[in-house]
Write an enzyme that holds these catalytic residues in place. Structure first.
Site, PDB file in Angstrom:
ATOM      1  N   HIS A  95       0.798  -1.226   0.000  1.00 32.87           N
ATOM      2  CA  HIS A  95       0.000   0.000   0.000  1.00 32.87           C
ATOM      3  C   HIS A  95       0.831   1.277   0.000  1.00 32.87           C
ATOM      4  O   HIS A  95       0.291   2.366  -0.115  1.00 32.87           O
ATOM      5  CB  HIS A  95      -0.953   0.022   1.199  1.00 32.87           C
ATOM      6  CG  HIS A  95      -0.274   0.397   2.483  1.00 32.87           C
ATOM      7  ND1 HIS A  95       0.413  -0.504   3.238  1.00 32.87           N
ATOM      8  CD2 HIS A  95      -0.160   1.581   3.106  1.00 32.87           C
ATOM      9  CE1 HIS A  95       0.918   0.101   4.290  1.00 32.87           C
ATOM     10  NE2 HIS A  95       0.589   1.373   4.238  1.00 32.87           N
TER      11      HIS A  95
HETATM   12  C1  UD1 Z   1      -2.339   5.333   6.034  1.00 32.88           C
HETATM   13  C2  UD1 Z   1      -1.124   5.881   6.750  1.00 32.88           C
HETATM   14  C3  UD1 Z   1       0.000   4.838   6.703  1.00 32.88           C
HETATM   15  C4  UD1 Z   1      -0.473   3.477   7.164  1.00 32.88           C
HETATM   16  C5  UD1 Z   1      -1.712   3.074   6.373  1.00 32.88           C
HETATM   17  C6  UD1 Z   1      -2.255   1.734   6.791  1.00 32.88           C
HETATM   18  C7  UD1 Z   1      -0.725   8.328   6.675  1.00 32.88           C
HETATM   19  C8  UD1 Z   1       0.075   9.380   6.041  1.00 32.88           C
HETATM   20  N1  UD1 Z   1      -0.610   7.091   6.125  1.00 32.88           N
HETATM   21  O1  UD1 Z   1      -2.035   5.218   4.663  1.00 32.88           O
HETATM   22  O2  UD1 Z   1       1.042   5.279   7.542  1.00 32.88           O
HETATM   23  O3  UD1 Z   1       0.546   2.509   7.001  1.00 32.88           O
HETATM   24  O4  UD1 Z   1      -2.708   4.084   6.565  1.00 32.88           O
HETATM   25  O5  UD1 Z   1      -3.421   1.417   6.096  1.00 32.88           O
HETATM   26  O6  UD1 Z   1      -1.418   8.583   7.644  1.00 32.88           O
HETATM   27  N2  UD1 Z   1      -9.474   4.528   2.078  1.00 32.88           N
HETATM   28  C9  UD1 Z   1     -10.657   3.830   1.953  1.00 32.88           C
HETATM   29  N3  UD1 Z   1     -11.204   3.332   3.081  1.00 32.88           N
HETATM   30  C10 UD1 Z   1     -10.649   3.514   4.319  1.00 32.88           C
HETATM   31  C11 UD1 Z   1      -9.450   4.216   4.396  1.00 32.88           C
HETATM   32  C12 UD1 Z   1      -8.860   4.705   3.266  1.00 32.88           C
HETATM   33  O7  UD1 Z   1     -11.201   3.671   0.883  1.00 32.88           O
HETATM   34  O8  UD1 Z   1     -11.225   3.072   5.318  1.00 32.88           O
HETATM   35  C13 UD1 Z   1      -8.873   5.126   0.857  1.00 32.88           C
HETATM   36  C14 UD1 Z   1      -8.805   6.632   1.003  1.00 32.88           C
HETATM   37  O9  UD1 Z   1      -9.948   7.211   0.529  1.00 32.88           O
HETATM   38  C15 UD1 Z   1      -7.568   6.994   0.234  1.00 32.88           C
HETATM   39  C16 UD1 Z   1      -6.711   5.765   0.316  1.00 32.88           C
HETATM   40  O10 UD1 Z   1      -7.533   4.693   0.763  1.00 32.88           O
HETATM   41  O11 UD1 Z   1      -7.865   7.239  -1.106  1.00 32.88           O
HETATM   42  C17 UD1 Z   1      -5.563   5.960   1.250  1.00 32.88           C
HETATM   43  O12 UD1 Z   1      -5.985   6.295   2.568  1.00 32.88           O
HETATM   44  P1  UD1 Z   1      -5.118   7.294   3.471  1.00 32.88           P
HETATM   45  O13 UD1 Z   1      -5.764   7.459   4.783  1.00 32.88           O
HETATM   46  O14 UD1 Z   1      -4.787   8.506   2.681  1.00 32.88           O
HETATM   47  O15 UD1 Z   1      -3.729   6.622   3.649  1.00 32.88           O
HETATM   48  P2  UD1 Z   1      -3.207   5.132   3.596  1.00 32.88           P
HETATM   49  O16 UD1 Z   1      -2.573   4.907   2.267  1.00 32.88           O
HETATM   50  O17 UD1 Z   1      -4.254   4.165   4.046  1.00 32.88           O
END
Ligand code: UD1
Length: 385
Positions: free
Chosen positions: A223
Site C-alpha cells: 500500500h
Molecule cells: C495510512 C497511513 C499509513 C499506514 C496506512 C495503513 C498516513 C500518512 N498514512 O495510509 O502510515 O501505514 O494508513 O493502512 O497517515 N481509504 C478507503 N477506506 C478507508 C481508508 C482509506 O477507501 O477506510 C482510501 C482513502 O480514501 C484513500 C486511500 O484509501 O484514497 C488511502 O488512505 P489514506 O488514509 O490517505 O492513507 P493510507 O494509504 O491508508
C-alpha cells in the site's frame, strides 16, 4: 482547628481526581496498538481513559472489523474526517480535535505510530499546553519521501513522553536532541495484541474459506505510495508476483489505495490472468493474524507486518529501500530487499527451498509493553497534579 487543618480535611473528603488520558486512533495500524493500552488503563481507577477515533480510516473493513476483533470500546468521540490530501486530512483533524480538547480538558493526549492523525492530534495537544505521549517513538527510515517519516520526526519533537519499541530508537532521538529523561524503552504494544489474540486467531476459518493449506501459500500486502502510486513500480512488483504464483498460491488482501491505483492504471485485466493470485478485500485482525502465522512467506511494504512476522517466526520480504524497524532485520526474520522484481523472485525461492531467514524475538517484545507504559504515566501523575 487552624485554617490549614480545615483545608486538609476538606481535600481528604474529595475523591482524588483521575488522570484524564485521551487516546487517539485514526488509521488501521493504530487499532492494535491502542487496544492493549486501553485495556490496561481500564484496570486502574485512577485513570479516566477516553478513546477518540479521528475517522481517517472509515470503511467497515479498514476500521469497524478491528473494533470487533480487538474488543475495543466504542469510541467516546468520532471525528469523521475521512480521506483527503495530507494538508486537508491533517488540518481537518486539528480543527475538530481542538474543539474536543477544549471541552474535555485531558491531562495527557496519547498518540501511537506515524499516521496523519498522530501528528495532527499531537500538535493540537501541545499548543493547548496538554502533555503529549507518543507510543512507538524514535523509529526512523531516514527517508523524508515517506509521509510517515515526517509525522514521526515532528511528533517526537513535541512529545513529553516517548515510548520506544526498540533500543535503536534511542540513538535516533539523541541525534535529534531529545532529552533522555523523556525517553522510555517499554517494548512493543503491537506484539501485546498479537500475543493476546494468537489463540483466538487460530479459530478463524480463513484458510478453509480461501481453500489454503498451512505452510503452503504466500501472503502479500502492498500500500505504500512509493510502490503503488507509480504505474511502473506497481507493474514491476506484479511481474514478480506473477512468476511466483505459478509455484505457490499467493493471498493478496488489497488495501483501498492499491485497489484504486490498479483500476486507474488499467491493470485489472492483467492481474485477473494470474489465477493463483487470490484477491480479497482487506481482512479483519484475527483472520489476517491466522493467515500470517501459517504462511510460508510474507511479502509486504507494511511497517507492522515486519514486526509481527518476526515474532511469529515467518520469513518476511520487505519491498522497500529501508526500514524504520531495524530490530526485525538484525534479530528477526525480515529481509529488506528494495523493489527489484529479480530480488523478490530470488529471495522468495530461497524461502521456498527451505533456506529462509531464521530469527529471534527482540528485547521486551513480551506482551507487557502496555503495562509498562501505564505504570510510567501513573508515576507522572503526581508531577502533573
Ligand atoms: C495510512 C497511513 C499509513 C499506514 C496506512 C495503513 C498516513 C500518512 N498514512 O495510509 O502510515 O501505514 O494508513 O493502512 O497517515 N481509504 C478507503 N477506506 C478507508 C481508508 C482509506 O477507501 O477506510 C482510501 C482513502 O480514501 C484513500 C486511500 O484509501 O484514497 C488511502 O488512505 P489514506 O488514509 O490517505 O492513507 P493510507 O494509504 O491508508
Amino acid at each position: 482547628m487552624t485554617s490549614n487543618e480545615k483545608q486538609v480535611t476538606s481535600n481528604q473528603k474529595r475523591a482524588p481526581m483521575p488522570l484524564k488520558i485521551a487516546n487517539i486512533v485514526g488509521a488501521r495500524p493504530n487499532f492494535m496498538k491502542i487496544a492493549p493500552i486501553i485495556d490496561e488503563m481500564k484496570k486502574h481507577a485512577e485513570i479516566e481513559a477516553t478513546l477518540v477515533h479521528t475517522g481517517q480510516h472509515y470503511d467497515e473493513k479498514m476500521s469497524k472489523l478491528f473494533f470487533d476483533d480487538l474488543g475495543l470500546p466504542v469510541p467516546d468521540v468520532y471525528l469523521g474526517i475521512g480521506s483527503g490530501g495530507h494538508g486537508e486530512q491533517t488540518g481537518k483533524v486539528m480543527i475538530e480535535f481542538e474543539r474536543i480538547v477544549q471541552q474535555n480538558k485531558p491531562d495527557i493526549v496519547l498518540v501511537v505510530g506515524d499516521v496523519n492523525s498522530t501528528i495532527a492530534c499531537g500538535l493540537v495537544a501541545v499548543k493547548l499546553g496538554i502533555k503529549l505521549a507518543h507510543v512507538e517513538a524514535g523509529l526512523r527510515s531516514y527517508d523524508r519521501g515517506m509521509p510517515e517519516e515526517i509525522n514521526r520526526v515532528l511528533t517526537d519533537q513535541i512529545s513529553d513522553y516517548l515510548f520506544l519499541t526498540e533500543r535503536s530508537a534511542f540513538i535516533n532521538l539523541e541525534r535529534e536532541g531529545i532529552a533522555a529523561e523523556k525517553i522510555h524503552f517499554v517494548g512493543n504494544v503491537m506484539i501485546d495484541s498479537l500475543m493476546k489474540h494468537r489463540e483466538a486467531a487460530e479459530q478463524s476459518m480463513i484458510l478453509d474459506d480461501l481453500k489454503l493449506e498451512s505452510g503452503k501459500y504466500g501472503l502479500i500486502t502492498l500500500h505504500r505510495p512509493s510502490n503503488v502510486d507509480l504505474k511502473e513500480n506497481l507493474e514491476r512488483i506484479f511481474y514478480a508476483l506473477f512468476q511466483l504464483q505459478r509455484d505457490i498460491p499467493l493471498v493478496f488482501p488489497v488495501h483501498p489505495r492499491t485497489r484504486k491505483q490498479i483500476k486507474q492504471f488499467g491493470l485489472e485485466a492483467l492481474v485477473a490472468q494470474a489465477s493463483n493470485l487470490i484477491w480479497t478485500d482487506p481482512l479483519g485482525y484475527l483472520d489476517f493474524l491466522k493467515l500470517m502465522a501459517h504462511a510460508r512467506l510474507v511479502i509486504t511494504d507494511s511497517g507492522g507486518i515486519q514486526e509481527e512476522t518476526t515474532v511469529l517466526g515467518v520469513p518476511c520480504i520487505t519491498v522497500r529501500e529501508n526500514t524504520e524497524r531495524p530490530a526485525t532485520v538484525t534479530e528477526g526474520t525480515n529481509l529488506v530487499i528494495g523493489m527489484s522484481p529479480q530480488r523478490i523472485i530470488e529471495e522468495s525461492y530461497r524461502i521456498l527451498d527451505g533456506n529462509g531467514k531464521k530469527g529471534g524475538v527482540p528485547e521486551l517484545w513480551d506482551g507487557k509493553a502496555a503495562e509498562r507504559i501505564v505504570k510510567i504515566l501513573l508515576e507522572e501523575k503526581s508531577i502533573l497534579r
